[in-house]
Design an enzyme around this catalytic site. Structure first.
Site, PDB file in Angstrom:
ATOM      1  N   VAL A  57       0.845  -1.202   0.000  1.00  0.00           N
ATOM      2  CA  VAL A  57       0.000   0.000   0.000  1.00  0.00           C
ATOM      3  C   VAL A  57       0.876   1.246   0.000  1.00  0.00           C
ATOM      4  CG1 VAL A  57      -1.815   1.247   1.250  1.00  0.00           C
ATOM      5  CG2 VAL A  57      -1.771  -1.259   1.274  1.00  0.00           C
ATOM      6  N   THR A  58       0.387   2.316  -0.594  1.00  0.00           N
ATOM      7  CA  THR A  58       1.082   3.598  -0.532  1.00  0.00           C
ATOM      8  C   THR A  58       0.196   4.649   0.123  1.00  0.00           C
ATOM      9  OG1 THR A  58       0.321   4.153  -2.758  1.00  0.00           O
ATOM     10  CG2 THR A  58       2.523   3.192  -2.564  1.00  0.00           C
ATOM     11  N   ILE A  59       0.846   5.586   0.796  1.00  0.00           N
ATOM     12  CA  ILE A  59       0.146   6.768   1.290  1.00  0.00           C
ATOM     13  C   ILE A  59       0.042   7.749   0.129  1.00  0.00           C
ATOM     14  CG2 ILE A  59       2.305   7.810   2.133  1.00  0.00           C
ATOM     15  CD1 ILE A  59       0.706   9.182   4.335  1.00  0.00           C
ATOM     16  N   SER A  60      -1.082   8.405   0.003  1.00  0.00           N
ATOM     17  CA  SER A  60      -1.290   9.356  -1.094  1.00  0.00           C
ATOM     18  C   SER A  60      -0.272  10.487  -1.056  1.00  0.00           C
ATOM     19  CB  SER A  60      -2.698   9.955  -1.018  1.00  0.00           C
ATOM     20  OG  SER A  60      -3.685   8.983  -1.211  1.00  0.00           O
ATOM     21  N   SER A  89      -2.797   4.768   6.052  1.00  0.00           N
ATOM     22  CA  SER A  89      -1.916   5.122   7.167  1.00  0.00           C
ATOM     23  C   SER A  89      -2.645   5.781   8.322  1.00  0.00           C
ATOM     24  CB  SER A  89      -0.826   6.079   6.676  1.00  0.00           C
ATOM     25  OG  SER A  89      -1.399   7.344   6.346  1.00  0.00           O
ATOM     26  N   HIS A 111      -9.470  -2.122   4.515  1.00  0.00           N
ATOM     27  CA  HIS A 111      -9.753  -3.553   4.389  1.00  0.00           C
ATOM     28  C   HIS A 111      -8.581  -4.465   4.725  1.00  0.00           C
ATOM     29  CE1 HIS A 111      -7.754  -3.103   0.515  1.00  0.00           C
ATOM     30  NE2 HIS A 111      -7.778  -4.415   0.365  1.00  0.00           N
ATOM     31  N   ASP A 148     -15.247  -3.272   4.462  1.00  0.00           N
ATOM     32  CA  ASP A 148     -15.361  -3.167   3.007  1.00  0.00           C
ATOM     33  C   ASP A 148     -15.863  -1.770   2.673  1.00  0.00           C
ATOM     34  OD1 ASP A 148     -16.005  -3.285   0.326  1.00  0.00           O
ATOM     35  OD2 ASP A 148     -17.042  -5.217   0.454  1.00  0.00           O
TER      36      ASP A 148
END
Length: 230
Positions: A57-60, A89, A111, A148
């Site tokens: 996952v990445t933080i925006s 995060s 999720h 979800d």
């Protein structure tokens, strides 16, 4: 379309966003100044680009968070309620909480269970010395839960502001149903070609949609990969 800058501090990052015209609203500026990305992003926290936070996952990028706070500010007033879907995060949950405090409510939905636990730790490190936000957290008016995002929250509740951090092929009706009148949703919509849209529901419940700019997000329906938003 956008340029990446690696700044030396959170204050310098916010000033860059102000100078780049992503941030003009004083309340949004104050929230981002008070919410240091260093608590939420272990790698290059002050670079204006997405960064890995684990679990694929990445933080925006900061300019995307700035856009969210800027566009949703009218419905992030003290006492308002906000929902962050794909809360990652936990950064935007904290920033929005600072805008709706002291009597507001902010909920995050993510999720990936491990990321929820990490984001809660991030949040607590951030708000440890903030009595107002700690009180919100203790009263469960500031929380992050596993869920979800396509289905909104399980409770029968409505929100003034909804931010969606992953793309949908179309606007989820469940989220429209959970939006107050008036209220606003910021969401990326599309598959191969995506745009960020500001969805507004007026006092009569009528929905309008405004296109902001092109983006690329991972979908709500799948686990994230490295092709994150920018």
């Amino acid at each position: 379309m956008f340029w990446s800058f690696n700044l030396s501090s959170n204050a310098a990052l916010v000033q860059h966003l102000v100078e780049s015209k992503f941030l003009t609203n004083q309340r949004a500026i104050k929230a981002m100044n008070a919410t240091s990305r260093s608590f939420y992003c272990p790698l290059s926290p002050y670079m204006d680009s997405p960064q890995s936070i684990g679990y694929g996952v990445t933080i925006s990028a900061p300019h995307m968070h700035a856009t969210a706070l800027q566009e949703l500010e009218p419905v992030l007033q003290p006492g308002c309620s906000a929902l962050d879907i794909g809360s990652g995060s936990g950064y935007l949950v904290a920033a929005m909480a600072r805008m709706v405090a002291p009597n507001g409510t902010v909920k995050g939905i993510e999720h990936i269970p491990q990321l929820v636990e990490t984001s809660k730790k991030n949040l607590l490190k951030d708000i440890n010395h903030d009595e107002v936000l700690m009180e919100m957290y203790k009263e469960k008016r500031l929380q992050i839960n596993v869920g979800d995002g396509r289905m909104g929250t399980s409770e029968d509740e409505k929100f003034d502001a909804i931010h969606v951090g992953a793309s949908a092929s179309e606007l989820p009706q469940k989220l429209v149903d959970q939006l107050k009148s008036p209220g606003k949703i910021l969401i990326p919509i599309g598959t191969y070609s995506q745009n960020i849209y500001l969805i507004e529901k007026n006092e009569q419940g009528k929905i309008s949609k405004r296109t902001l700019f092109p983006v690329r997000y991972v979908p709500l329906t799948d686990s994230p990969d490295d092709s994150s938003d920018y």
